[in-house]
Enzyme design. Structure first.
Site, PDB file in Angstrom:
ATOM      1  CG  ASP A 195      -1.785   1.118   1.470  1.00 31.01           C
ATOM      2  OD1 ASP A 195      -1.814   2.009   0.611  1.00 31.01           O
ATOM      3  OD2 ASP A 195      -2.493   1.132   2.510  1.00 31.01           O
ATOM      4  CG  HIS A 368      -4.489   4.043   3.582  1.00 33.48           C
ATOM      5  ND1 HIS A 368      -4.495   2.929   2.764  1.00 33.48           N
ATOM      6  CD2 HIS A 368      -5.722   4.585   3.494  1.00 33.48           C
ATOM      7  CE1 HIS A 368      -5.688   2.821   2.198  1.00 33.48           C
ATOM      8  NE2 HIS A 368      -6.456   3.816   2.626  1.00 33.48           N
ATOM      9  CG  ASP A 443     -25.230   5.180 -17.431  1.00 37.07           C
ATOM     10  OD1 ASP A 443     -25.907   5.466 -16.432  1.00 37.07           O
ATOM     11  OD2 ASP A 443     -25.338   5.741 -18.523  1.00 37.07           O
TER      12      ASP A 443
HETATM   13 ZN   LIG Z   1      -7.892   0.677  -0.806  1.00 38.06          ZN
HETATM   14 ZN   LIG Z   2      -9.315   0.106   2.356  1.00 41.98          ZN
END
Ligand SMILES: [Zn+2]
Ligand SMILES: [Zn+2]
Length: 555
Positions: A195, A368, A443
């Site tokens: 991440d 995060h 959509d």
């Molecule tokens: Zn994520």
């Molecule tokens: Zn997440």
């Protein structure tokens, strides 16, 4: 001689959103995460953005399993669309932790995909899937049951971290399983896909545990009604809001469909503990005095149909905001959502609400990890190769710099892109040939191409408006028998409107005369000619390209 492992990100690189990674070994596939992204302001009328998964079309039989790291939309949201498009009847089993699977089930139900095999698994349990085996590793993040996934094939183990932070004092459940991560490091990790979201923030992220006490203080000194908005999936945050409300003797109303749904799922799995009698129904809100009420609402990102946005536009059936209300944003805008959030905030001020955001008070903690936590992950797992994920190009670049800083050889750091496969074999790792990747749009329930006509039309309409021209011609000789009508909407122009309309009428007459002289009588063809001539005329005058809709009527 072992084969080649391909790690192909179809989304999540060069962007924050729509994470999806293909792991391929001997033509067998394991899919990690199937996420979506929300549209930006230019994608008019588009509801959702999915990764382009053309690479998987016709290969559903090759997919051994799908594993989802956690229940956020950018990791799970595309699942129903991808399964439906690839063929739900042949769909591979989907694995994840119980909350993730409960959220997946609720999504699949909405799409009437009831026969998909969803397997809730505990961290550490090994699952065999063709040439792969994998296990989940418990991590902390802004949703319970977040995990990394470790995928092993004969070449070694790839760790995809999913979204994580190293929260030492999580609100519920244990801290991240650092000892398991360290074991991978000791055994020799082949590749780390980590991440990158907060690679640009120095130090360590604050613990989720800092939020609750701050909320309590704010609640205690607030007189009127309190509206707190946060992500519906941030069940720990909802817990802390509920706890703070209980402490100051306020009732809690949950507003917004996804808020109610997620709290229900979270309660049924024991992730949230709501004291008896504290919840009130949204329709009962007006029965309670202002100082005895907290509303928890969706809409922290300014999403168009969310509860808070509707309240801010005085369009919510249950909550009518007024002066004296305090709205607390217990979330920060995801990059791209700032404008919508600012607009919502401003509407709230217009109504006379107090607004508290994370700029005013620390009522949010990111899910995060910051730079030091990314380094900690690298040091625990000591990977041979590193491919940063989950970030725009800048954050991937910064994550690569962090990897260098902790001693990973620059030649072993791969700054990837969507569609670019990393190929690893016994001899080493290198980029493979680029595969198709990109976006597809949703959509309503339909999937379309970015070149989609509807989108192009909407873009044209929003930028330059529309002209409708109606011409009435004689059935006998095609001559114009009435003044053409010109209707326009949303056309920005500098000329006097009347002059412009008159001139367009003249242009239409000229166009029709010429067509009659050329003996063009076919309506479709006439409309095409009118369209081209009027569009050219308008462009000449206004340097704009509005949509032109010609209608030819024969009498
Ligand atoms: Zn994520
Ligand atoms: Zn997440």
């Amino acid at each position: 001689m072992s084969a080649t492992l391909r790690v192909l990100p179809l989304g999540g690189l060069g962007e924050i959103g729509k994470n999806m990674t293909v792991l391929e070994y001997e033509d067998r596939i394991l899919l990690a995460d199937v996420g979506l992204r929300f549209p930006t302001a230019e994608m008019l009328g588009i509801d959702l953005v999915l990764p382009d998964f053309a690479y998987l079309r016709g290969r559903v039989e090759d997919i051994e399993a799908i594993v989802v790291t956690h229940g956020h939309e950018d990791h799970l949201g595309a699942l129903p669309f991808v399964l439906r498009e690839l063929g739900a009847d042949q769909a591979p089993p989907v694995y994840g932790r119980p909350l993730t699977m409960a959220m997946a089930r609720s999504k699949l139900d909405e799409h009437r995909l009831r026969d998909i095999q969803l397997e809730g698994i505990a961290p550490g349990r090994r699952i065999e899937a063709g040439p792969f085996s994998f296990e989940l590793v418990h991590m902390t993040h802004s949703i319970p049951d977040a995990s990394a996934v470790a995928v092993t094939c004969p070449l070694g183990t790839v760790l995809i971290t999913g979204d994580y932070k190293f929260d030492q004092t999580p609100v519920d459940g244990p801290a991240a399983d650092m000892s398991r991560l360290a074991e991978f490091g000791r055994d020799g990790l082949l590749l780390l896909c980590g991440d990158s979201t907060n690679a640009d923030r120095a130090g360590f992220s604050p613990s989720e545990a800092i939020v609750g006490p701050r909320l309590k203080e704010l609640f205690a000194r607030t007189q009127g009604r309190i509206i707190v908005t946060c992500f519906a999936s941030n069940i720990h945050r909802v817990q802390q809001v509920v706890d703070a409300a209980a402490e100051v003797g306020r009732k809690v109303a949950l507003v917004g469909r996804s808020m109610r749904k997620n709290v229900n799922i979270g309660r049924s799995l024991g992730h949230i503990d709501v004291p008896e009698g504290i919840l009130v129904q949204p329709r009962e809100i007006d029965d309670w005095p202002d100082h005895q009420l907290v509303v928890i609402s969706t809409g922290s990102q300014g999403e168009p149909l969310s509860a808070l946005r509707r309240m801010a536009h005085r369009d919510h059936p249950a909550v009518e905001l007024r002066e004296g209300d305090t709205v607390m944003f217990s979330a920060t805008p995801i990059p791209g959502n700032e404008r919508a959030v600012n607009e919502t905030v401003d509407r709230l001020y217009e109504i006379g609400c107090e607004v508290i955001t994370t700029r005013d008070e620390p009522i949010h903690a990111s899910g995060h990890g910051y730079a030091e936590e990314i380094k900690l992950m690298l040091n625990l797992t000591r990977p041979r190769y590193v491919m940063p994920m989950h970030g725009d190009h800048k954050r991937i670049h910064l994550h690569a710099a962090l990897a260098r800083a902790v001693g990973v050889d620059d030649a072993n750091i791969f700054r990837g892109q969507n569609g670019l496969p990393l190929e690893i074999d016994a001899a080493g790792a290198r980029w493979g040939e680029r595969e198709r990747a990109g976006m597809i749009f949703v959509d309503g329930m339909d999937i379309g191409d970015p070149a989609d006509v509807a989108l192009r039309d909407r873009r044209m309409l929003s930028a330059d408006g529309i002209f409708v021209v109606v011409a009435t011609i004689s059935e006998q000789d095609g001559s114009s028998v009435a003044d053409p009508e010109v209707i326009m909407r949303g056309v920005p122009f500098r000329d006097e409107a009347d002059d412009l309309v008159d001139d367009i009428r003249d242009a239409i007459d000229t166009s029709l005369e010429k067509a009659a002289a050329d003996d063009v009588r076919e309506i479709d063809l006439l409309q095409q000619i009118l369209h081209d001539d009027v569009a050219a005329f308008v462009y000449d005058r206004l340097k704009r390209r509005p949509m032109v809709l010609p209608v030819v009527v024969e009498v």
